[in-house]
Motif scaffolding. Structure first.
Motif, PDB file in Angstrom:
ATOM      1  N   ASN A   1       7.133  -7.139  -9.752  1.00  0.00           N
ATOM      2  CA  ASN A   1       5.965  -7.806 -10.930  1.00  0.00           C
ATOM      3  C   ASN A   1       4.747  -8.380 -10.391  1.00  0.00           C
ATOM      4  O   ASN A   1       3.622  -7.976 -11.222  1.00  0.00           O
ATOM      5  CB  ASN A   1       6.999  -8.888 -11.888  1.00  0.00           C
ATOM      6  N   LEU A   2       4.617  -9.037  -9.416  1.00  0.00           N
ATOM      7  CA  LEU A   2       3.599  -9.780  -8.952  1.00  0.00           C
ATOM      8  C   LEU A   2       2.840  -8.626  -8.099  1.00  0.00           C
ATOM      9  O   LEU A   2       1.346  -8.928  -8.138  1.00  0.00           O
ATOM     10  CB  LEU A   2       3.888 -10.940  -8.175  1.00  0.00           C
ATOM     11  N   THR A   3       3.170  -7.599  -7.601  1.00  0.00           N
ATOM     12  CA  THR A   3       2.385  -6.489  -6.823  1.00  0.00           C
ATOM     13  C   THR A   3       2.093  -5.503  -7.724  1.00  0.00           C
ATOM     14  O   THR A   3       1.241  -4.644  -7.033  1.00  0.00           O
ATOM     15  CB  THR A   3       3.334  -6.210  -5.646  1.00  0.00           C
ATOM     16  N   GLY A   4       2.796  -5.207  -8.768  1.00  0.00           N
ATOM     17  CA  GLY A   4       2.235  -3.898  -9.733  1.00  0.00           C
ATOM     18  C   GLY A   4       2.959  -2.812  -9.052  1.00  0.00           C
ATOM     19  O   GLY A   4       2.186  -1.662  -9.041  1.00  0.00           O
ATOM     20  N   THR A   5       3.921  -2.963  -8.184  1.00  0.00           N
ATOM     21  CA  THR A   5       4.648  -1.761  -7.715  1.00  0.00           C
ATOM     22  C   THR A   5       5.781  -1.356  -8.253  1.00  0.00           C
ATOM     23  O   THR A   5       6.493  -1.848  -9.249  1.00  0.00           O
ATOM     24  CB  THR A   5       5.001  -2.051  -6.209  1.00  0.00           C
ATOM     25  N   ASP A   6       5.814   0.103  -8.053  1.00  0.00           N
ATOM     26  CA  ASP A   6       7.242   0.634  -8.645  1.00  0.00           C
ATOM     27  C   ASP A   6       8.186   1.133  -7.459  1.00  0.00           C
ATOM     28  O   ASP A   6       7.980   2.164  -6.974  1.00  0.00           O
ATOM     29  CB  ASP A   6       6.695   2.017  -9.556  1.00  0.00           C
ATOM     30  N   ILE A   7       9.210   0.091  -7.395  1.00  0.00           N
ATOM     31  CA  ILE A   7      10.143   0.252  -6.468  1.00  0.00           C
ATOM     32  C   ILE A   7      11.513   0.469  -7.264  1.00  0.00           C
ATOM     33  O   ILE A   7      12.037  -0.365  -8.005  1.00  0.00           O
ATOM     34  CB  ILE A   7      10.204  -0.829  -5.383  1.00  0.00           C
ATOM     35  N   VAL A   8      12.421   1.235  -6.628  1.00  0.00           N
ATOM     36  CA  VAL A   8      13.570   1.626  -7.353  1.00  0.00           C
ATOM     37  C   VAL A   8      14.668   0.599  -6.857  1.00  0.00           C
ATOM     38  O   VAL A   8      14.920   0.310  -5.780  1.00  0.00           O
ATOM     39  CB  VAL A   8      14.144   2.942  -7.092  1.00  0.00           C
TER      40      VAL A   8
ATOM     41  N   ALA B   1       0.740  -1.183   0.046  1.00  0.00           N
ATOM     42  CA  ALA B   1      -0.122  -0.009  -0.106  1.00  0.00           C
ATOM     43  C   ALA B   1       0.873   1.234  -0.231  1.00  0.00           C
ATOM     44  O   ALA B   1       0.454   2.177  -0.771  1.00  0.00           O
ATOM     45  CB  ALA B   1      -0.936  -0.064   1.215  1.00  0.00           C
ATOM     46  N   LEU B   2       1.911   1.241   0.886  1.00  0.00           N
ATOM     47  CA  LEU B   2       2.897   2.380   0.667  1.00  0.00           C
ATOM     48  C   LEU B   2       3.668   2.696  -0.492  1.00  0.00           C
ATOM     49  O   LEU B   2       3.663   3.648  -1.125  1.00  0.00           O
ATOM     50  CB  LEU B   2       3.761   2.075   1.916  1.00  0.00           C
ATOM     51  N   ALA B   3       3.950   1.557  -0.858  1.00  0.00           N
ATOM     52  CA  ALA B   3       4.501   1.357  -2.496  1.00  0.00           C
ATOM     53  C   ALA B   3       3.688   2.223  -3.710  1.00  0.00           C
ATOM     54  O   ALA B   3       3.979   2.867  -4.566  1.00  0.00           O
ATOM     55  CB  ALA B   3       5.119   0.280  -2.707  1.00  0.00           C
ATOM     56  N   LYS B   4       2.449   1.668  -3.377  1.00  0.00           N
ATOM     57  CA  LYS B   4       1.617   2.342  -4.502  1.00  0.00           C
ATOM     58  C   LYS B   4       1.150   3.616  -4.185  1.00  0.00           C
ATOM     59  O   LYS B   4       1.002   4.155  -5.327  1.00  0.00           O
ATOM     60  CB  LYS B   4       0.326   1.290  -4.490  1.00  0.00           C
ATOM     61  N   ALA B   5       1.112   4.051  -2.945  1.00  0.00           N
ATOM     62  CA  ALA B   5       0.828   5.412  -2.730  1.00  0.00           C
ATOM     63  C   ALA B   5       2.031   6.226  -3.197  1.00  0.00           C
ATOM     64  O   ALA B   5       1.614   7.447  -3.310  1.00  0.00           O
ATOM     65  CB  ALA B   5       0.415   5.546  -1.053  1.00  0.00           C
TER      66      ALA B   5
ATOM     67  N   PRO C   1       4.470   5.875  -5.896  1.00  0.00           N
ATOM     68  CA  PRO C   1       5.445   5.041  -6.719  1.00  0.00           C
ATOM     69  C   PRO C   1       6.719   5.667  -7.115  1.00  0.00           C
ATOM     70  O   PRO C   1       7.040   6.942  -7.276  1.00  0.00           O
ATOM     71  CB  PRO C   1       4.497   5.240  -8.086  1.00  0.00           C
ATOM     72  N   GLY C   2       7.874   4.983  -7.242  1.00  0.00           N
ATOM     73  CA  GLY C   2       8.971   5.492  -7.561  1.00  0.00           C
ATOM     74  C   GLY C   2       9.843   5.910  -6.403  1.00  0.00           C
ATOM     75  O   GLY C   2      10.834   6.676  -6.713  1.00  0.00           O
ATOM     76  N   THR C   3       9.139   5.986  -5.246  1.00  0.00           N
ATOM     77  CA  THR C   3      10.012   6.686  -4.201  1.00  0.00           C
ATOM     78  C   THR C   3      10.629   5.719  -3.229  1.00  0.00           C
ATOM     79  O   THR C   3      11.636   5.782  -2.795  1.00  0.00           O
ATOM     80  CB  THR C   3       8.898   7.460  -3.150  1.00  0.00           C
ATOM     81  N   LEU C   4       9.961   4.462  -2.911  1.00  0.00           N
ATOM     82  CA  LEU C   4      10.601   3.515  -2.157  1.00  0.00           C
ATOM     83  C   LEU C   4      11.663   2.797  -2.995  1.00  0.00           C
ATOM     84  O   LEU C   4      11.760   2.812  -4.177  1.00  0.00           O
ATOM     85  CB  LEU C   4       9.619   2.521  -1.653  1.00  0.00           C
ATOM     86  N   ASN C   5      12.765   1.990  -2.375  1.00  0.00           N
ATOM     87  CA  ASN C   5      13.734   1.456  -2.862  1.00  0.00           C
ATOM     88  C   ASN C   5      14.147   0.118  -2.348  1.00  0.00           C
ATOM     89  O   ASN C   5      13.746  -0.033  -1.096  1.00  0.00           O
ATOM     90  CB  ASN C   5      15.119   2.295  -3.277  1.00  0.00           C
ATOM     91  N   TYR C   6      14.708  -0.746  -2.961  1.00  0.00           N
ATOM     92  CA  TYR C   6      15.363  -1.954  -2.512  1.00  0.00           C
ATOM     93  C   TYR C   6      16.710  -1.997  -2.836  1.00  0.00           C
ATOM     94  O   TYR C   6      17.229  -1.839  -3.941  1.00  0.00           O
ATOM     95  CB  TYR C   6      14.453  -3.231  -2.618  1.00  0.00           C
TER      96      TYR C   6
END
Length: 323
Positions: free
Chosen positions: A173-180, A144-148, A150-155
């Motif tokens: 891929n499976l969660t549809g999130t944008d994580i850097v 939920a945080l990653a989707k709120a 997008p492109g802000t969280l990283n791993y």
């Protein structure tokens, strides 16, 4: 062609087959070189040496481990591909090499073309961790945080194409999130920064991260296998925690250069599987979250091919480049 020459020509394959059989019956008659395309001290190195000691007892010859790290396993794997197919040079492989089949297409070798499967050793889960300061308590909250944002969280990962990298990409891929993705040169720097709270998420091996989880320095959100970790029984699998179908495990196996006599492959496979099914080995390895995986060469070959296909789809879907 004279009758004598024709008979000789026809008989040559039988003679060669007889010579190969004789060599297989005598195998091994000298030390066996095992190429490990990773640096010393990692899981592949540690478990290969442990297996080598047990194989020395059963085969009567030492297994000499040779670390050939570099280029994301390409250097060591290439050396093994050029070796004589006589059973005296073997290669340790992991999921990383199956990733490289697509990620690094211009290699001089291909796994399923230039090698034959011998045996799988084990598989082990990864664990997804976040710093407590991130403020999430479970996988669903992290998504939920990653989707709120997008492109802000990283791993963090230990590098492009590594097990940790692909585990993160599969999660995206499976969660549809944008994580850097933040690739490091090895896992030490990545681990240091997740513990310091400088990155927001990381996949790491369970035995390595378990003490930090138990000390409260990071929070475990889920493990990457299909069953719960032996060392982290209270942590759910990611599939159960909110990412259906998630599975990304570390696994290690052995291959031999193409053309290695089948009798030698079968002898090695039988000796390895006998070790893997011993209660003392099974108990000792499972304490380190390494679950023994006795397979036939054919079964292991199917597993390798399935991994190549799985990671190829993900690499293309996420447009991952070697860098």
């Amino acid at each position: 062609m004279t009758m004598t020459r024709r008979a000789a020509a026809l008989g040559l394959p039988l003679v060669l087959a007889g010579l190969r059989a004789a060599r297989a019956d005598d195998y091994p008659s000298r030390p066996i070189r095992v190429i490990i395309p990773f640096g010393a001290g990692g899981p592949t190195d540690v478990f290969t040496r442990a297996l080598g000691e047990e194989l020395r007892k059963s085969l009567g010859q030492p297994l000499v481990s040779e670390n050939r790290p570099g280029a994301g396993t390409v250097i060591g794997t290439e050396v093994a591909a050029k070796a004589s197919p006589d059973g005296y040079t073997l290669l340790m492989i992991s999921a990383t090499q199956t990733v490289n089949e697509t990620l690094i297409p211009n290699k001089t070798y291909q796994l399923m073309r230039d090698f034959v499967p011998v045996a799988q050793l084990f598989h082990s889960e990864l664990v997804m961790v976040v710093p407590p300061s991130l403020g999430v308590k479970n996988v669903k909250e992290f998504i939920a945080l990653a989707k709120a944002k997008p492109g802000t969280l990283n791993y963090a990962s230990s590098g492009i194409g590594s097990n940790y990298h692909m585990a993160g990409e599969l999660f995206k891929n499976l969660t549809g999130t944008d994580i850097v993705h933040v690739p490091y040169r090895g896992s030490t720097g990545a681990r240091t920064d997740i513990l310091a709270g400088n990155v927001q998420m990381m996949f790491d091996s369970v035995p390595t991260m378990a003490p930090f989880i138990q000390a409260g320095k990071v929070l475990a959100l889920g493990t990457s296998g299909t069953t719960r970790s032996v060392n982290l029984p209270a942590v759910p699998t990611l599939a159960d925690a909110g990412v259906p179908g998630y599975e990304a495990t570390i696994w290690i196996g052995m291959m031999a250069p193409k053309g290695t006599p089948q009798a030698i492959v079968d002898r090695l496979n039988g000796a390895i599987n006998k070790i893997l099914t011993r209660p003392d080995i099974k108990e000792a390895w499972e304490k380190q979250d390494a679950k023994p995986d006795p397979m036939t060469p054919a079964q292991f070959g199917e597993h390798i091919q399935a991994e190549i296909v799985k990671w190829a789809k993900l690499i293309k879907a996420n447009n991952i480049k070697a860098g």
